[in-house]
Design a protein around this motif. Structure first.
Motif, PDB file in Angstrom:
ATOM      1  N   TYR A  36      33.123  -0.184  79.485  1.00 40.00           N
ATOM      2  CA  TYR A  36      32.149   0.777  80.007  1.00 40.00           C
ATOM      3  C   TYR A  36      30.720   0.324  79.686  1.00 40.00           C
ATOM      4  N   THR A  37      30.413  -0.915  80.015  1.00 37.58           N
ATOM      5  CA  THR A  37      29.127  -1.503  79.656  1.00 37.58           C
ATOM      6  C   THR A  37      27.953  -0.715  80.203  1.00 37.58           C
ATOM      7  N   SER A  38      27.998  -0.330  81.453  1.00 33.04           N
ATOM      8  CA  SER A  38      26.850   0.379  82.035  1.00 33.04           C
ATOM      9  C   SER A  38      26.677   1.749  81.376  1.00 33.04           C
ATOM     10  N   TYR A  39      27.786   2.435  81.091  1.00 29.47           N
ATOM     11  CA  TYR A  39      27.694   3.735  80.432  1.00 29.47           C
ATOM     12  C   TYR A  39      27.163   3.577  79.009  1.00 29.47           C
ATOM     13  N   VAL A  40      27.616   2.532  78.305  1.00 28.31           N
ATOM     14  CA  VAL A  40      27.152   2.278  76.935  1.00 28.31           C
ATOM     15  C   VAL A  40      25.656   1.988  76.947  1.00 28.31           C
ATOM     16  N   GLN A  41      25.188   1.204  77.908  1.00 35.78           N
ATOM     17  CA  GLN A  41      23.760   0.906  77.997  1.00 35.78           C
ATOM     18  C   GLN A  41      22.952   2.169  78.264  1.00 35.78           C
ATOM     19  N   THR A  42      23.432   2.995  79.162  1.00 37.43           N
ATOM     20  CA  THR A  42      22.739   4.250  79.462  1.00 37.43           C
ATOM     21  C   THR A  42      22.705   5.151  78.229  1.00 37.43           C
ATOM     22  N   PHE A  87      22.953   4.213  75.085  1.00 32.96           N
ATOM     23  CA  PHE A  87      22.087   3.612  74.073  1.00 32.96           C
ATOM     24  C   PHE A  87      20.619   3.855  74.416  1.00 32.96           C
ATOM     25  N   ASP A  88      20.267   3.710  75.679  1.00 36.34           N
ATOM     26  CA  ASP A  88      18.890   3.984  76.100  1.00 36.34           C
ATOM     27  C   ASP A  88      18.510   5.442  75.831  1.00 36.34           C
TER      28      ASP A  88
END
Length: 192
Positions: A66-72, A74-75
């Motif tokens: 879930y890279t995109s969700y993790v990045q969101t 984290f942001d």
């Protein structure tokens, strides 16, 4: 969402048995729990390392899947931290002071801390307590509602007190972390 505690537990149970993935996660969690419980008396290092590896593997799998969700996420987390630094919450400030009082009680009764660490803790806690009482007295004197953040942050003194208190706590936490790491490794190397 006005659910009672029993209704919330019911929602969780329905979730657990609603899909194969949630059942699988439950079984793996219970197996890891059981293995760690049975390992308490044996104290086998390989089991402990394997359990940590499994937990880290799950976290790494989630990060990759879930890279995109993790990045969101984290942001959003960084944004909230920065928002708290510039516009601290009075509720969090109250909880920080409860934490500080708890640490003060621990420091008073601890026999493990050195005199230098106790003096540093007392100094930090005294400054934090001074800031907290000043914050409350300024808010009361100006008749500010503690929930109305916009009114509180119009007063530069109140905002400065909260921000400097948070900075002081952050520095103290970092110092305490390094202090405990130093003493941990010092004892470990002294034994060898």
């Amino acid at each position: 969402m006005n659910l009672s505690l029993f209704e919330k537990i019911g929602v969780i149970f329905r979730y657990i048995f609603s899909s194969f993935l949630s059942i699988e996660i439950l079984i793996i969690s219970l197996l890891l729990f059981a293995i760690l419980i049975f390992n308490i008396k044996r104290n086998n290092r390989m089991v402990q390392i394997a359990a940590i590896g499994v937990y880290l593997g799950f976290i790494l799998g989630i990060l990759i899947s879930y890279t995109s969700y993790v990045q969101t996420s984290f942001d959003s987390f960084v944004k909230e931290v920065m928002n708290y630094i510039y516009f601290p919450s009075t509720i969090v400030y109250f909880f920080i002071m409860v934490f500080v009082i708890g640490m003060m009680i621990y420091t008073i009764f601890s026999k493990k801390l050195t005199i230098l660490k106790k003096v540093i803790n007392y100094a930090i806690f005294s400054i934090m307590f001074f800031f907290f009482v000043s914050f409350l007295s300024l808010a009361a004197y100006n008749a500010y509602d503690l929930i109305d953040i916009t009114k509180l942050y119009e007063n530069d003194v109140i905002l400065s007190i909260i921000q400097v208190s948070n900075l002081l706590l952050f520095i103290w936490l970092i110092f305490t972390g390094f202090y405990h790491l130093y003493h941990f490794y010092k004892k470990k190397f002294d034994k060898e």
